[in-house]
Write a protein that holds these residues in place. Sequence first.
Motif, PDB file in Angstrom:
ATOM      1  N   LEU A 111       0.821  -1.206   0.000  1.00 31.96           N
ATOM      2  CA  LEU A 111       0.000   0.000   0.000  1.00 31.96           C
ATOM      3  C   LEU A 111       0.861   1.264   0.000  1.00 31.96           C
ATOM      4  CD1 LEU A 111      -2.555  -1.253   2.655  1.00 31.96           C
ATOM      5  CD2 LEU A 111      -2.865  -1.229   0.193  1.00 31.96           C
ATOM      6  N   ALA A 112       1.961   1.227  -0.756  1.00 37.15           N
ATOM      7  CA  ALA A 112       2.901   2.349  -0.769  1.00 37.15           C
ATOM      8  C   ALA A 112       2.274   3.611  -1.347  1.00 37.15           C
ATOM      9  CB  ALA A 112       4.149   1.974  -1.564  1.00 37.15           C
ATOM     10  N   GLY A 113       1.470   3.497  -2.389  1.00 36.92           N
ATOM     11  CA  GLY A 113       0.906   4.680  -3.033  1.00 36.92           C
ATOM     12  C   GLY A 113      -0.462   5.070  -2.517  1.00 36.92           C
ATOM     13  N   VAL A 114      -0.878   4.507  -1.406  1.00 37.34           N
ATOM     14  CA  VAL A 114      -2.227   4.738  -0.881  1.00 37.34           C
ATOM     15  C   VAL A 114      -2.190   5.846   0.165  1.00 37.34           C
ATOM     16  CG1 VAL A 114      -4.123   3.691   0.407  1.00 37.34           C
ATOM     17  CG2 VAL A 114      -2.922   2.373  -1.312  1.00 37.34           C
ATOM     18  N   THR A 115      -3.141   6.770   0.061  1.00 36.96           N
ATOM     19  CA  THR A 115      -3.307   7.823   1.064  1.00 36.96           C
ATOM     20  C   THR A 115      -4.528   7.492   1.908  1.00 36.96           C
ATOM     21  OG1 THR A 115      -2.378   9.445  -0.462  1.00 36.96           O
ATOM     22  CG2 THR A 115      -3.617  10.292   1.409  1.00 36.96           C
ATOM     23  N   ILE A 116      -4.375   7.493   3.202  1.00 35.73           N
ATOM     24  CA  ILE A 116      -5.489   7.205   4.114  1.00 35.73           C
ATOM     25  C   ILE A 116      -5.991   8.524   4.676  1.00 35.73           C
ATOM     26  CG2 ILE A 116      -6.162   6.055   6.245  1.00 35.73           C
ATOM     27  CD1 ILE A 116      -4.084   3.932   5.597  1.00 35.73           C
ATOM     28  N   ALA A 117      -7.266   8.814   4.452  1.00 32.73           N
ATOM     29  CA  ALA A 117      -7.854  10.062   4.936  1.00 32.73           C
ATOM     30  C   ALA A 117      -7.838  10.086   6.463  1.00 32.73           C
ATOM     31  CB  ALA A 117      -9.278  10.199   4.432  1.00 32.73           C
ATOM     32  N   HIS A 118      -7.443  11.213   7.038  1.00 35.91           N
ATOM     33  CA  HIS A 118      -7.342  11.424   8.484  1.00 35.91           C
ATOM     34  C   HIS A 118      -6.349  10.473   9.135  1.00 35.91           C
ATOM     35  CE1 HIS A 118     -10.593  14.353   8.677  1.00 35.91           C
ATOM     36  NE2 HIS A 118     -11.236  13.597   7.802  1.00 35.91           N
ATOM     37  N   GLY A 119      -5.372  10.016   8.353  1.00 35.88           N
ATOM     38  CA  GLY A 119      -4.376   9.100   8.897  1.00 35.88           C
ATOM     39  C   GLY A 119      -3.164   9.801   9.460  1.00 35.88           C
ATOM     40  N   GLY A 120      -2.845  10.982   8.926  1.00 36.53           N
ATOM     41  CA  GLY A 120      -1.664  11.703   9.384  1.00 36.53           C
ATOM     42  C   GLY A 120      -0.400  11.141   8.761  1.00 36.53           C
ATOM     43  N   VAL A 121       0.715  11.324   9.449  1.00 39.86           N
ATOM     44  CA  VAL A 121       2.006  10.829   8.980  1.00 39.86           C
ATOM     45  C   VAL A 121       2.696  10.081  10.116  1.00 39.86           C
ATOM     46  CG1 VAL A 121       2.356  12.635   7.254  1.00 39.86           C
ATOM     47  CG2 VAL A 121       3.143  12.997   9.584  1.00 39.86           C
ATOM     48  N   LEU A 122       3.722   9.317   9.747  1.00 37.98           N
ATOM     49  CA  LEU A 122       4.501   8.624  10.770  1.00 37.98           C
ATOM     50  C   LEU A 122       5.330   9.638  11.558  1.00 37.98           C
ATOM     51  CD1 LEU A 122       5.956   5.402   9.130  1.00 37.98           C
ATOM     52  CD2 LEU A 122       4.277   5.563  10.943  1.00 37.98           C
ATOM     53  N   PRO A 123       5.419   9.480  12.861  1.00 39.29           N
ATOM     54  CA  PRO A 123       6.245  10.406  13.636  1.00 39.29           C
ATOM     55  C   PRO A 123       7.727  10.135  13.372  1.00 39.29           C
ATOM     56  CG  PRO A 123       5.323   8.714  15.050  1.00 39.29           C
ATOM     57  CD  PRO A 123       4.730   8.513  13.695  1.00 39.29           C
ATOM     58  N   LYS A 124       8.413  11.127  12.797  1.00 36.68           N
ATOM     59  CA  LYS A 124       9.838  10.989  12.515  1.00 36.68           C
ATOM     60  C   LYS A 124      10.471  12.368  12.488  1.00 36.68           C
ATOM     61  CE  LYS A 124      13.205   9.328   9.209  1.00 36.68           C
ATOM     62  NZ  LYS A 124      13.466   8.779   7.891  1.00 36.68           N
ATOM     63  N   ILE A 125      11.579  12.517  13.183  1.00 33.64           N
ATOM     64  CA  ILE A 125      12.340  13.765  13.164  1.00 33.64           C
ATOM     65  C   ILE A 125      13.643  13.477  12.428  1.00 33.64           C
ATOM     66  CG2 ILE A 125      13.438  15.557  14.535  1.00 33.64           C
ATOM     67  CD1 ILE A 125      11.471  14.864  16.783  1.00 33.64           C
ATOM     68  N   HIS A 126      13.919  14.251  11.400  1.00 32.72           N
ATOM     69  CA  HIS A 126      15.126  14.043  10.609  1.00 32.72           C
ATOM     70  C   HIS A 126      16.354  14.266  11.480  1.00 32.72           C
ATOM     71  CE1 HIS A 126      17.920  14.257   7.240  1.00 32.72           C
ATOM     72  NE2 HIS A 126      16.963  13.685   6.514  1.00 32.72           N
ATOM     73  N   SER A 127      17.380  13.436  11.251  1.00 35.98           N
ATOM     74  CA  SER A 127      18.569  13.476  12.106  1.00 35.98           C
ATOM     75  C   SER A 127      19.294  14.816  12.038  1.00 35.98           C
ATOM     76  CB  SER A 127      19.522  12.350  11.711  1.00 35.98           C
ATOM     77  OG  SER A 127      19.873  12.470  10.348  1.00 35.98           O
ATOM     78  N   VAL A 128      19.156  15.550  10.922  1.00 35.04           N
ATOM     79  CA  VAL A 128      19.798  16.855  10.794  1.00 35.04           C
ATOM     80  C   VAL A 128      19.203  17.853  11.782  1.00 35.04           C
ATOM     81  CG1 VAL A 128      20.201  18.775   9.195  1.00 35.04           C
ATOM     82  CG2 VAL A 128      20.337  16.433   8.385  1.00 35.04           C
ATOM     83  N   LEU A 129      17.923  17.692  12.073  1.00 35.30           N
ATOM     84  CA  LEU A 129      17.230  18.633  12.945  1.00 35.30           C
ATOM     85  C   LEU A 129      17.464  18.361  14.434  1.00 35.30           C
ATOM     86  CD1 LEU A 129      13.864  18.742  11.000  1.00 35.30           C
ATOM     87  CD2 LEU A 129      15.698  20.411  10.921  1.00 35.30           C
ATOM     88  N   LEU A 130      17.975  17.191  14.747  1.00 36.93           N
ATOM     89  CA  LEU A 130      18.225  16.855  16.147  1.00 36.93           C
ATOM     90  C   LEU A 130      19.470  17.583  16.643  1.00 36.93           C
ATOM     91  CD1 LEU A 130      17.542  13.022  16.031  1.00 36.93           C
ATOM     92  CD2 LEU A 130      16.133  14.749  17.140  1.00 36.93           C
ATOM     93  N   PRO A 131      19.548  17.886  17.953  1.00 43.79           N
ATOM     94  CA  PRO A 131      20.760  18.545  18.479  1.00 43.79           C
ATOM     95  C   PRO A 131      21.970  17.628  18.341  1.00 43.79           C
ATOM     96  CG  PRO A 131      19.282  17.921  20.254  1.00 43.79           C
ATOM     97  CD  PRO A 131      18.550  17.674  18.973  1.00 43.79           C
ATOM     98  N   LYS A 132      23.138  18.256  18.136  1.00 46.76           N
ATOM     99  CA  LYS A 132      24.356  17.482  17.905  1.00 46.76           C
ATOM    100  C   LYS A 132      24.803  16.796  19.192  1.00 46.76           C
ATOM    101  CE  LYS A 132      25.962  20.412  14.190  1.00 46.76           C
ATOM    102  NZ  LYS A 132      26.999  21.332  13.720  1.00 46.76           N
ATOM    103  N   LYS A 133      25.290  15.565  19.052  1.00 47.76           N
ATOM    104  CA  LYS A 133      25.734  14.807  20.214  1.00 47.76           C
ATOM    105  C   LYS A 133      27.121  15.238  20.652  1.00 47.76           C
ATOM    106  CE  LYS A 133      22.937  10.760  19.244  1.00 47.76           C
ATOM    107  NZ  LYS A 133      22.913   9.335  18.950  1.00 47.76           N
ATOM    108  N   THR A 134      27.907  15.825  19.760  1.00 44.77           N
ATOM    109  CA  THR A 134      29.268  16.246  20.124  1.00 44.77           C
ATOM    110  C   THR A 134      29.234  17.364  21.152  1.00 44.77           C
ATOM    111  OG1 THR A 134      29.297  17.767  18.239  1.00 44.77           O
ATOM    112  CG2 THR A 134      30.263  15.578  17.911  1.00 44.77           C
ATOM    113  N   VAL A 135      28.245  18.237  21.086  1.00 46.35           N
ATOM    114  CA  VAL A 135      28.112  19.320  22.063  1.00 46.35           C
ATOM    115  C   VAL A 135      27.819  18.739  23.439  1.00 46.35           C
ATOM    116  CG1 VAL A 135      26.763  21.355  22.680  1.00 46.35           C
ATOM    117  CG2 VAL A 135      27.359  20.938  20.289  1.00 46.35           C
TER     118      VAL A 135
END
Length: 159
Positions: A111-135
Amino acid sequence: MDATSTATGGKAKKGAAGRKAGGPRKKSVTKSVKAGLQFPVGRIGRYLKKGRYAQRVGTGAPVYLAAVLEYLAAELLELAGNAAKDNKKSRIIPRHLLLAIRNDEELGKLLAGVTIAHGGVLPKIHSVLLPKKTVEKEAKSPKKAAKSPKKATKSPKKA
């Protein structure tokens, strides 16, 4: 004249074609019951014929298709029920269906190309947006360095 002739010479019962007029009628057994399925085999067969997918439709085709559809529905409902339980809900909503589909590898591919009404999106935060671990590591390392001299000063006092 019609009333007298039908009363004496007409058929005794209506709808008794092909069997004895007074015999007990057997209960009909559906194709779904014969196949042990919940999905309607007869209706699927009718849709296959009406849809003109082929000139002829075999007797096993609607049974097989009904079994496959029933399996997919059961799998999806089980995963969606688990998603609802994880969210502490007793009812399955479109969001739970979406989470079930996208978190399952095979259903996600199907069901890769299927859109589900009122389904929303998977919760995911891109790694670039996360605070750096080196700090964080740099902030922690001075604290550890500060603790070690104190321990070093305490150990000679104990000795």
